[in-house]
Each structure stands twice: as structure tokens, then as C-alpha cells.
Design a protein around this motif. Structure first.
Motif, short mmCIF file in Angstrom:
data_model
loop_
_atom_site.label_atom_id
_atom_site.label_comp_id
_atom_site.label_asym_id
_atom_site.label_seq_id
_atom_site.Cartn_x
_atom_site.Cartn_y
_atom_site.Cartn_z
N PHE A 100 -12.98 9.68 -9.60
CA PHE A 100 -13.09 10.52 -8.25
C PHE A 100 -14.16 11.27 -8.26
N LEU A 101 -15.21 10.99 -7.52
CA LEU A 101 -16.30 11.72 -7.35
C LEU A 101 -16.90 12.33 -8.65
N LEU A 102 -17.12 11.10 -9.29
CA LEU A 102 -17.76 11.22 -10.80
C LEU A 102 -18.96 12.17 -10.85
N TRP A 103 -20.01 11.57 -9.94
CA TRP A 103 -21.40 12.40 -10.02
C TRP A 103 -21.25 13.66 -9.19
N GLN A 104 -20.52 13.79 -8.27
CA GLN A 104 -20.38 14.93 -7.57
C GLN A 104 -19.63 16.24 -8.37
N ALA A 105 -18.70 15.70 -9.15
CA ALA A 105 -17.60 16.66 -9.94
C ALA A 105 -18.26 17.21 -11.04
N ILE A 109 -21.81 5.03 -7.95
CA ILE A 109 -22.96 5.40 -8.46
C ILE A 109 -23.69 3.94 -8.91
N ALA A 110 -22.95 2.85 -9.15
CA ALA A 110 -23.43 1.51 -9.29
C ALA A 110 -24.26 1.04 -8.06
#
Length: 168
Positions: A159-164, A106-107
Motif C-alpha cells: 500500500f502506497l509503497l513509494w509515498q509511505a 511503481i512498475a
């Protein structure tokens, strides 16, 4: 044991028509573990990438890596070669998150968008969740339908913070 379990899961996914399987191979934070453990994990991935290309080809599995490209020299070459050798396979995409961190992802995306705004390629009003989503998807994977944590863990572990966001 880990690669044997991955092979079993991979075959079950193929039987069920799963199109993409993403696994967490090594987090960005894992570089801080004891050197012997890091070397073991790097060796495990290298062995899997070298030793599985033929099997993945027979199964129709395309291999792709996401995460930081800052990996030990020989491993980077093995990863690149495995991706190239399986790139035409189309039954299932196996994505291995290696040296990956959701916050870092994300960063990096935010930094790239900020540069584009600063350089006049984007207006500040163009920065939307849709733009972030599109940019993150281009770097890694889409939204998973299902997230399974082994070992009884109940957290995302970066793990996959945006996608999850809406994953079961």
C-alpha cells in the motif's frame, strides 16, 4: 460493518480538518481470492459508491479512486459516476485504492518513463527520484502523514509503497 467504520472515520477527519483520507479498498492481489469473496467486496464498493454520493455531497467530500482501471464493467461505471458527482466538493478528498498495488504502481511509472527515454522525450539523466515522485503523485496521492493499519497488522501490504517512505 466496514462502510459504517469508514463513515465514522470520515466524519472524524472532517472534524479535525484532514484534507485527504486514503483507504485500501481492494488490493491487486485480492483478485486471487475465492470468487464469492471477490463478488462480495465488489458489491460492497458498488453499494458504497451508489449509496453515499448524496451524503458525501452534504459533507463536502470528493471521492476519487486510484489503482487499476480494470474492474468489472458495471462497477467501473458506478465508480466514474460517483467521482463525477462529487468532483466539486472540496472539504476533504476520500481516495479509495481499488485494485491497487504499490509495486504495480511503481512498475507502471517506470515503464512509462522508460518509453519516454526510448522515444527521445527524456534523457536517461532526467530520470531522478524527483521525476518518479512527480509521476507517481500524478497517478495517485501525495505522501501520507500517518498510516494506520487495522486489525493489528504491522506491514504495508503493498500500500502506497513509494509515498509511505517517511510516513509515521
Amino acid at each position: 460493518a466496514g462502510t459504517a467504520a469508514l463513515r465514522r472515520v470520515l466524519r472524524r477527519c472532517l472534524e479535525r480538518g484532514v484534507e485527504t483520507l486514503t483507504v485500501y479498498g481492494f488490493s491487486e492481489e485480492n483478485w486471487g481470492r475465492p470468487a464469492a469473496e471477490v463478488e462480495f467486496l465488489v458489491g460492497l464498493l458498488e453499494e458504497f459508491a451508489r449509496g453515499s454520493v448524496e451524503e458525501l455531497g452534504e459533507l463536502g467530500v470528493r471521492l476519487r479512486f486510484i489503482g487499476s482501471r480494470e474492474v468489472p464493467g458495471r462497477l467501473a461505471g458506478v465508480m466514474r459516476q460517483a467521482q463525477e458527482q462529487t468532483s466539486s466538493n472540496a472539504k476533504l478528498e476520500l481516495v479509495i485504492a481499488w485494485s491497487y498495488g504499490g509495486r504495480q504502481e511503481i512498475a507502471l511509472v517506470a515503464q512509462g518513463i522508460a518509453r519516454d527515454v526510448q522515444n527521445g522525450k527524456l534523457d536517461i539523466g532526467d530520470v531522478t527520484t524527483e521525476l518518479l515522485d512527480k509521476t507517481i503523485r500524478a497517478r495517485s496521492v501525495g505522501d501520507p502523514d500517518l498510516l494506520i493499519r487495522t486489525g493489528g497488522e504491522m506491514r504495508l501490504s503493498n500500500f502506497l509503497l513509494w509515498q509511505a517512505a517517511y510516513t509515521e
